[in-house]
Design an enzyme around this catalytic site. Structure first.
Site, PDB file in Angstrom:
ATOM      1  CG  HIS A  23      -0.470   0.061   2.517  1.00 57.79           C
ATOM      2  ND1 HIS A  23      -0.230   1.242   3.170  1.00 57.79           N
ATOM      3  CD2 HIS A  23      -0.130  -0.921   3.392  1.00 57.79           C
ATOM      4  CE1 HIS A  23       0.221   0.987   4.390  1.00 57.79           C
ATOM      5  NE2 HIS A  23       0.306  -0.316   4.545  1.00 57.79           N
ATOM      6  CG  ASP A  27      -2.621   4.364   2.813  1.00 59.25           C
ATOM      7  OD1 ASP A  27      -2.284   3.258   2.331  1.00 59.25           O
ATOM      8  OD2 ASP A  27      -3.406   4.474   3.767  1.00 59.25           O
ATOM      9  CD  GLU A  65      -3.260  -1.370   5.347  1.00 59.59           C
ATOM     10  OE1 GLU A  65      -3.358  -2.442   5.947  1.00 59.59           O
ATOM     11  OE2 GLU A  65      -2.780  -0.342   5.883  1.00 59.59           O
ATOM     12  CD  GLU A  66      -1.593   2.355   7.536  1.00 60.45           C
ATOM     13  OE1 GLU A  66      -2.316   1.870   8.426  1.00 60.45           O
ATOM     14  OE2 GLU A  66      -0.428   1.990   7.334  1.00 60.45           O
ATOM     15  CG  HIS A  88       0.424   2.794  12.098  1.00 60.17           C
ATOM     16  ND1 HIS A  88      -0.787   2.211  12.351  1.00 60.17           N
ATOM     17  CD2 HIS A  88       0.773   2.391  10.860  1.00 60.17           C
ATOM     18  CE1 HIS A  88      -1.153   1.490  11.309  1.00 60.17           C
ATOM     19  NE2 HIS A  88      -0.211   1.569  10.393  1.00 60.17           N
TER      20      HIS A  88
END
Ligand SMILES: [Zn+2]
Length: 435
Positions: A104, A106, A201-202, A406
């Site tokens: 992904h 993002d 995705e997040e 994150h």
């Protein structure tokens, strides 16, 4: 020490007998460092996919680079998903299943991904890593025991003010470098590969727009995991409970006998959460209940609660527990109307993947050929692969070498990127060998 040379050497060990194996045109680390500079942070609660236009900057760049690497059918969909095909080089490609690789684009909305200033801590010699632009940000050995395995490696971090974006630009860089290596080395035999890079995705929106049929893979892998060797074919089974407490508001000066303050009821309910069943007190295969967002107000208070377990029976028990807690609070606060609504979010992908053991077996073998000690790790979360799996495209998750997703303490390393890439190259060969 664990340098580009080591990578070239390990590529030479890729099981290609007596062949001169060429390095990729761009080392995976250089590629990674280019991608993390592009801000692709996604945003919650948007009605469009991608949730942020800036993700298209990376999507368009990747499409261009895929074409330059000889990929075919390269396209960016209206939702910003990049699709491509890498043709097989076997006498009969139809004998090998088309294997998909997905990462992904993002980065998490939790921490800024703007102006990422990647720092390379060369030849790491142990000890805590203090991030230079905010010295309160410390990657400690105590909290990151994997650091002990990275002595002599070059560790890549952000500067303390942003996340790094290893999640999941590591996965993207590794897949792109695999394609590069395959192009440089036609003697490495593989079937047709399907490639996709997804937005959002997040925030959970991108994969809903994924065109499984157009993608064309029979099986796939997300390359979105963490430490070297970690392979996952299990995710949570997940539900969310929304509990609403309806009181009655009135002017406090004349409220006697009229006001019903919903805040006391929600407080009572939150006080009933078992302390040993929370994210902060559980790990491994133990599920949790997690109140994570809410509103408190005299008239209407509400809270959203994540229910997570690897087994459906465990999830059912957690749901029942919530309903019992609501009933107890309702008994104590008869004037407050309490409602609980439980939604299904996703299911453990193992339910499907247990029918496809060769997917994890091949990945384990590929990691071993790269000199790693692979192991299975259940994901305490969901993945895009879980959703694809349940929609008919079996998709376990592979490591990227990264840690601390994150957050500002995110990191990966040169060896992490190299070995993950090498594993992918082995993996496509194994599919060709076994068919
Ligand atoms: Zn990720």
């Amino acid at each position: 020490m664990k340098s580009f040379l080591a990578f070239v050497f390990s590529i030479i060990c890729l099981g290609v007998a007596n062949a001169q194996v060429k390095a990729p045109t761009e080392p995976v680390m250089d590629r990674f460092l280019r991608y993390v500079k592009i801000d692709t942070q996604s945003q919650e609660d948007q009605t469009t996919v991608p949730s942020t236009r800036k993700q298209l900057n990376l999507a368009n760049l990747l499409a261009k680079e895929l074409i330059a690497l000889g990929a075919q059918n390269v396209r960016v969909s209206e939702f910003g998903i990049v699709y491509a095909t890498v043709p097989g080089n076997l006498a009969d490609n139809s004998k090998v299943p088309v294997v998909g690789f997905i990462a992904h684009m993002d980065t998490s909305p939790a921490v800024s991904g703007e102006n990422v200033n990647a720092i390379i801590h060369k030849n790491y010699q142990g000890g805590d890593i203090v991030l230079p632009k905010d010295t309160s940000q410390v990657i400690s050995v105590a909290k990151n025991p994997v650091l002990k395995e990275l002595i002599g490696d070059d560790i890549i971090t952000a500067d303390g003010t942003t996340l790094l974006g290893s999640d999941d630009k590591s996965g993207i860089a590794e897949i792109m470098t695999m394609i590069d290596i395959l192009r440089q080395n036609p003697q490495i035999k593989h079937g047709t590969l399907a490639i996709a890079f997804t937005p959002d995705e997040e925030v959970g929106g991108g994969i809903e727009k994924f065109d499984i049929k157009g993608f064309g893979a029979k099986v796939a892998y997300t390359v979105d995991g963490e430490e070297l060797g970690e392979i996952s074919d299990e995710t949570w089974s997940a539900r969310t409970a929304t509990v609403t407490f309806q009181g009655k508001s009135t002017h406090p000066g004349s409220a006697k006998g009229i006001m019903v303050n919903a805040m006391y009821a929600i407080g009572d309910y939150l006080g009933r959460f078992p302390k040993d069943m929370l994210p902060e007190t559980t790990e491994g295969r133990v599920g949790f209940v997690h109140p994570y967002a809410g509103v408190i107000d005299v008239e209407t208070s509400s809270v959203k609660v994540l229910l997570r377990d690897f087994d459906v029976s465990g999830l059912d028990a957690k749901e029942k527990m919530q309903r019992d807690m609501v009933a107890e609070t309702a008994k104590k606060f008869p004037e407050v109307k309490i409602a609980i609504n439980v939604e299904e979010n996703y299911k453990n992908m193992k339910e499907v993947l247990k029918e496809f053991p060769e997917l994890t077996n091949n990945a384990m073998e590929a990691a071993r050929r790269a000199g790693l000690k692979p192991y299975m790790k259940p994901i305490r979360g969901g993945t895009d692969g879980a959703r694809l799996t349940l929609q008919g495209l079996p998709t376990p998750n592979l490591f990227t070498g990264g840690s601390n997703f994150h957050g500002k303490l995110e990191f990966n390393s040169r060896r992490g990127l190299d070995k993950s890439t090498e594993t992918l190259v082995h993996l496509v060969q194994i599919f060709a060998e076994k068919s």
